[in-house]
Scaffold this active site. Structure first.
Site, mmCIF file in Angstrom:
data_model
loop_
_atom_site.group_PDB
_atom_site.id
_atom_site.type_symbol
_atom_site.label_atom_id
_atom_site.label_comp_id
_atom_site.label_asym_id
_atom_site.label_seq_id
_atom_site.Cartn_x
_atom_site.Cartn_y
_atom_site.Cartn_z
ATOM 1 N N PHE A 37 0.842 -1.195 0.000
ATOM 2 C CA PHE A 37 0.000 0.000 0.000
ATOM 3 C C PHE A 37 0.883 1.252 0.000
ATOM 4 O O PHE A 37 0.695 2.166 -0.800
ATOM 5 C CB PHE A 37 -0.922 -0.005 1.233
ATOM 6 C CG PHE A 37 -1.849 1.175 1.288
ATOM 7 C CD1 PHE A 37 -3.109 1.115 0.706
ATOM 8 C CD2 PHE A 37 -1.472 2.356 1.910
ATOM 9 C CE1 PHE A 37 -3.972 2.206 0.746
ATOM 10 C CE2 PHE A 37 -2.322 3.454 1.952
ATOM 11 C CZ PHE A 37 -3.572 3.372 1.369
ATOM 12 N N LYS A 115 -26.529 4.061 19.627
ATOM 13 C CA LYS A 115 -26.272 5.494 19.725
ATOM 14 C C LYS A 115 -24.791 5.656 20.044
ATOM 15 O O LYS A 115 -24.329 5.311 21.136
ATOM 16 C CB LYS A 115 -27.132 6.122 20.829
ATOM 17 C CG LYS A 115 -26.999 7.623 20.891
ATOM 18 C CD LYS A 115 -28.059 8.225 21.796
ATOM 19 C CE LYS A 115 -28.143 9.728 21.663
ATOM 20 N NZ LYS A 115 -26.891 10.415 21.927
ATOM 21 N N ARG A 136 -21.199 19.879 14.228
ATOM 22 C CA ARG A 136 -22.561 20.231 14.594
ATOM 23 C C ARG A 136 -22.655 21.720 14.954
ATOM 24 O O ARG A 136 -23.614 22.391 14.598
ATOM 25 C CB ARG A 136 -23.006 19.380 15.778
ATOM 26 C CG ARG A 136 -24.387 19.699 16.244
ATOM 27 C CD ARG A 136 -24.886 18.686 17.245
ATOM 28 N NE ARG A 136 -26.296 18.848 17.438
ATOM 29 C CZ ARG A 136 -26.828 19.712 18.293
ATOM 30 N NH1 ARG A 136 -26.049 20.475 19.015
ATOM 31 N NH2 ARG A 136 -28.137 19.830 18.398
ATOM 32 N N GLU A 173 -21.099 9.809 13.251
ATOM 33 C CA GLU A 173 -20.393 10.094 14.488
ATOM 34 C C GLU A 173 -18.917 9.766 14.310
ATOM 35 O O GLU A 173 -18.575 8.680 13.836
ATOM 36 C CB GLU A 173 -21.012 9.212 15.584
ATOM 37 C CG GLU A 173 -20.874 9.742 16.959
ATOM 38 C CD GLU A 173 -21.910 10.829 17.291
ATOM 39 O OE1 GLU A 173 -22.693 11.252 16.400
ATOM 40 O OE2 GLU A 173 -21.899 11.260 18.454
ATOM 41 N N LYS A 288 -36.008 4.748 15.440
ATOM 42 C CA LYS A 288 -36.530 5.648 14.405
ATOM 43 C C LYS A 288 -37.688 4.976 13.674
ATOM 44 O O LYS A 288 -37.622 3.761 13.422
ATOM 45 C CB LYS A 288 -35.434 5.967 13.374
ATOM 46 C CG LYS A 288 -34.209 6.636 13.967
ATOM 47 C CD LYS A 288 -33.066 6.773 12.945
ATOM 48 C CE LYS A 288 -31.878 7.464 13.617
ATOM 49 N NZ LYS A 288 -30.672 7.453 12.777
ATOM 50 N N CYS A 406 5.949 14.415 49.231
ATOM 51 C CA CYS A 406 6.039 13.277 48.325
ATOM 52 C C CYS A 406 6.071 11.973 49.128
ATOM 53 O O CYS A 406 6.879 11.835 50.041
ATOM 54 C CB CYS A 406 7.299 13.400 47.466
ATOM 55 S SG CYS A 406 7.554 11.958 46.424
ATOM 56 N N CYS A 424 6.097 16.426 42.524
ATOM 57 C CA CYS A 424 7.250 16.361 43.411
ATOM 58 C C CYS A 424 8.407 16.943 42.612
ATOM 59 O O CYS A 424 8.765 16.423 41.552
ATOM 60 C CB CYS A 424 7.551 14.914 43.796
ATOM 61 S SG CYS A 424 9.197 14.751 44.512
ATOM 62 N N CYS A 430 14.266 11.428 43.564
ATOM 63 C CA CYS A 430 13.062 10.723 44.004
ATOM 64 C C CYS A 430 12.978 9.404 43.215
ATOM 65 O O CYS A 430 12.936 9.410 41.975
ATOM 66 C CB CYS A 430 11.869 11.634 43.725
ATOM 67 S SG CYS A 430 10.273 10.916 44.038
HETATM 68 S S1 IVH Z 1 -29.948 10.304 14.360
HETATM 69 C C1 IVH Z 1 -32.477 14.293 13.893
HETATM 70 N N1 IVH Z 1 -28.637 8.132 15.003
HETATM 71 O O1 IVH Z 1 -26.928 11.636 18.992
HETATM 72 C C2 IVH Z 1 -31.633 13.378 14.677
HETATM 73 N N2 IVH Z 1 -27.996 10.168 16.057
HETATM 74 O O2 IVH Z 1 -28.937 13.439 20.451
HETATM 75 C C3 IVH Z 1 -30.564 12.760 13.862
HETATM 76 N N3 IVH Z 1 -26.084 9.940 17.574
HETATM 77 O O3 IVH Z 1 -26.449 14.676 17.370
HETATM 78 C C4 IVH Z 1 -29.628 11.959 14.637
HETATM 79 N N4 IVH Z 1 -25.756 7.776 17.277
HETATM 80 O O4 IVH Z 1 -24.549 12.996 17.312
HETATM 81 C C5 IVH Z 1 -28.769 9.459 15.212
HETATM 82 N N5 IVH Z 1 -27.531 6.132 15.422
HETATM 83 C C6 IVH Z 1 -27.666 7.441 15.631
HETATM 84 C C7 IVH Z 1 -26.828 8.151 16.512
HETATM 85 C C8 IVH Z 1 -27.034 9.513 16.698
HETATM 86 C C9 IVH Z 1 -25.337 8.873 17.900
HETATM 87 C C10 IVH Z 1 -25.873 11.296 18.142
HETATM 88 C C11 IVH Z 1 -25.798 12.383 17.127
HETATM 89 C C12 IVH Z 1 -26.877 13.375 17.473
HETATM 90 C C13 IVH Z 1 -27.199 13.015 18.877
HETATM 91 C C14 IVH Z 1 -28.668 13.274 19.129
#
Ligand code: IVH
Length: 668
Positions: A37, A115, A136, A173, A288, A406, A424, A430
């Site tokens: 690589f 998350k 953000r 993230e 979601k 110390c 220290c 020491c």
């Molecule tokens: S969806 C409109 N999915 O959590 C909301 N967020 O409190 C869109 N985060 O700012 C976010 N894992 O930084 C989403 N699987 C995930 C996530 C995630 C981490 C974070 C993200 C967001 C915060 C929301």
């Protein structure tokens, strides 16, 4: 070779290298060796240098970043970056499910995903290429961190296949894997620098570093979980994310569709404990509504979508008793308090100790001996005390007061303004500091002494055979063989390696001295700039801070190290032994002070040299390369495509612009 074929060759290499990046960093399944690589990357670098007309910001060669300090500009988000509403119990989730059903009926699926606990990042793609990466910020506007994002190997710079929309945004993230975090802290410990608290803060700090080459070394990773745009072909969020996976993004393999809230609960139950086996930090589950059409029907409140909710894990907490606090003294003299606890089971392991970090934390917790304390394992790897049950405290319980002397040598401890740690100051008298310094001196990245390790150093020190690193060079074979478990062969290996270390280059010797805050990079900088040890010893604080990337804290530490007489005599002995205390001839060749006192900003693309080469030339000739134009700038070294904001600034400040040829004439 014709131009057409060189262009094709460059494009072929770029494509190939990106594919290998993808295999390695997204699929974790490399198909070529690191060496092959690197060879291909070098080949591409060479072609790009010879043919700047084919410059491409998204070339894999840009993944190593640049040493030139950048300023971040603010960018307005196309779609505001909202947060999620949080829930902490299954009841709250049940309420969420009821609310959703009331609004859209019963015919829908959920997507459940991890998350991730890092720093969120929004990426914009146009015609399959990364054009912008924005943090953000406040949700409305964020920082443009595109150069830094390009260094994250799992972020695709060019997309795969042809099924992606012409223009879209993807959010995810940025994370620092636990293992990388631990390695980073280990290196900081070795350099005597304060440790980072947790992977999340370190990830978001890294994303905003001015030096993208440093970001590249951080080995950040990124997972993506939200695609936005006008022309997405799939209705399902899950299906869209799977598509994004095909375009080259790293998506979580654990994202799942659930038919109802009971399946969501199963997912939560599983990950509540399974998350501890993941390589990155997670702090909950995101639920979601899957269909984007139904998401639109549900819409948003001012702060968050009505179609999603986060379920936050509660960090597992246990109570136990604080038996005592002990204090550890490190190589640099920093004193770290450690809580000794009655052993207790927490998240699968027995916990006996917790870190207390510094005196302020002890004070804030108002700790007393035999307190009932609550211990938690959060993003941090070492558990910490988060609370105290003051009601369980006996009235006669003794308050924990940070020690004044110390624990190893009895010297009065000091605490510098603005610093959390106690030190220290008895650097050369020491025991743990002496042993720690010698261990650092012999370590792999320093003098790399084969066969010597922590245990042998301990034995040699206890036997009174060594009291500093220079003493190592006076060791005799019979002294070594007199040690427990040390044969003739091992002794000879150590002596041979010590002898060989005399040819180790100056910058590594300087690093090996173990000056606080002088890690490998700073040592290299100092050696290159000041050439030999005597010049460094004789440099004033002001002269030191004048060097690029050497701040007040480092300069102060360098000064106090060389002002110490014991250190001076150690250096003298090392010099007498023949260690290298001057840059090698090959390094010195071609140096001059033709650019002495000049501060030069580089901008644009050049024909004869890469920006990195120009930067090295500036430094080689005694000048200073800076990132942004100010009143102090002497010249702007401009190539083609100098940014309009830079041009505006030089005009305003009356800074002279010079071309690559002008520059080369100056240093001839
Ligand atoms: S969806 C409109 N999915 O959590 C909301 N967020 O409190 C869109 N985060 O700012 C976010 N894992 O930084 C989403 N699987 C995930 C996530 C995630 C981490 C974070 C993200 C967001 C915060 C929301």
């Amino acid at each position: 070779m014709t131009f057409g074929t060189i262009k094709e060759q460059i494009e072929k290499l770029r494509k190939e290298l990106e594919e290998h990046n993808y295999n390695y960093y997204v699929l974790s399944a490399p198909i070529i060796s690191d060496f092959d690589f690197d060879m291909k990357l070098k080949e591409l670098e060479k072609l790009e240098q010879e043919h700047p007309e084919f410059h491409d910001a998204n070339s894999p060669t840009h993944r190593v970043g640049s040493d030139i300090n950048q300023e971040f500009t603010q960018v307005k988000h196309k779609y505001p970056m909202l947060s999620l509403s949080n829930s902490y119990s299954k009841d709250e989730l049940q309420d969420f499910d009821t609310r959703v059903r009331k609004l859209i009926g019963d015919e829908f699926d959920y997507t459940c995903e991890l998350k991730f606990d890092g720093a969120s990042l929004s990426l914009w793609y146009e015609n399959g290429e990364l054009v912008k990466a924005v943090t953000r910020g406040d949700g409305e506007k964020g920082d443009d961190v595109t150069a830094n994002a390009r260094t994250i190997r799992s972020i695709p710079l060019k997309l795969k296949g042809d099924s992606y929309p012409d223009s879209f945004e993807i959010r995810g993230e940025v994370l620092l894997p636990f293992q990388v975090f631990a390695e980073l802290n280990k290196a900081r410990e070795e350099a005597g620098e304060p440790l980072y608290a947790n992977p999340r803060n370190t990830a978001s700090g890294s994303l905003k570093m001015q030096n993208s080459a440093e970001v590249a070394r951080r080995k950040l990773d990124a997972y993506f979980y939200y695609v936005l745009g006008e022309n997405l072909t799939k209705d399902g969020h899950f299906e869209t994310i799977q598509e994004a996976g095909k375009w080259g993004f790293k998506i979580s393999e654990y994202t799942t569709k659930c038919k109802n809230i009971d399946e969501v609960f199963d997912y939560i139950n599983h990950w509540d404990s399974a998350r501890f086996d993941l390589p990155v930090a997670t702090d909950g589950i995101v639920i979601k509504v899957n269909s984007r059409r139904l998401q639109n029907n549900l819409g948003f409140t001012a702060k968050s979508p009505r179609w999603a909710i986060a379920y936050k894990f509660t960090a597992e907490q246990v109570s136990t008793m604080l038996e005592s606090v002990s204090y550890q003294v490190g190589r640099t003299g920093a004193v770290t308090p450690v809580a000794n606890l009655t052993p207790v089971l927490l998240a699968g392991t027995t916990v006996k100790r917790a870190s207390l970090h510094n005196a302020d934390i002890i004070e804030k917790l108002n700790l007393h001996v035999q307190d009932v304390v609550f211990v938690e394992k959060g993003g941090e790897i070492i558990p910490k005390i988060v609370n105290v049950d003051e009601s369980a405290r006996k009235p006669e319980a003794e308050k924990i007061e940070f020690i004044k002397h110390c624990p190893e040598c009895g010297t009065d401890l000091i605490r510098t303004e603005g610093e959390a740690a106690h030190y220290c100051p008895n650097e050369t008298g020491c025991a743990p500091q002496i042993k720690g310094k010698i261990e650092h001196f012999i370590s792999r990245k320093a003098m790399d002494i084969d066969g010597l390790g922590q245990e042998t150093v301990e034995l040699l020190f206890n036997e009174g055979l060594i009291n500093n690193s220079a003493d190592l060079y006076n060791l005799k074979a019979e002294q070594l063989t007199s040690l427990e478990r040390m044969g003739e062969k091992s002794a000879n290996r150590i002596l041979k390696s010590l002898e060989e270390s005399k040819s180790i280059p100056f910058e590594r010797v300087l690093y090996a001295l173990g000056i606080r805050y002088v890690g490998e990079t700073v040592a290299k900088k100092l050696a290159n700039k000041l050439v030999d040890i005597d010049t460094i010893i004789n440099s004033s604080y002001d002269e030191l801070v004048d060097i690029d990337e050497i701040g007040g804290r480092i300069a102060e530490s360098i000064r106090s190290f060389f002002d110490n007489e014991d250190n001076q005599s150690i250096i003298q002995s090392l010099k007498d032994q023949g260690l290298k205390f001057k840059l090698s001839e090959s390094n010195l060749e071609g140096r001059s002070n033709k650019l002495e006192g000049l501060s030069i900003v580089i901008s644009g693309t050049f024909e004869k040299h890469s920006r990195d080469e120009l930067k090295k030339l500036i430094e080689k000739h005694g000048g200073k390369n800076t990132g942004s134009i100010s009143k102090k700038t002497s010249y702007l070294l401009g190539g083609s495509n100098v940014g309009p904001s830079k041009l505006e600034k030089v005009e305003k400040l009356g800074v002279q612009v010079i071309s690559e040829d002008d520059f080369l004439t100056m240093i001839q």
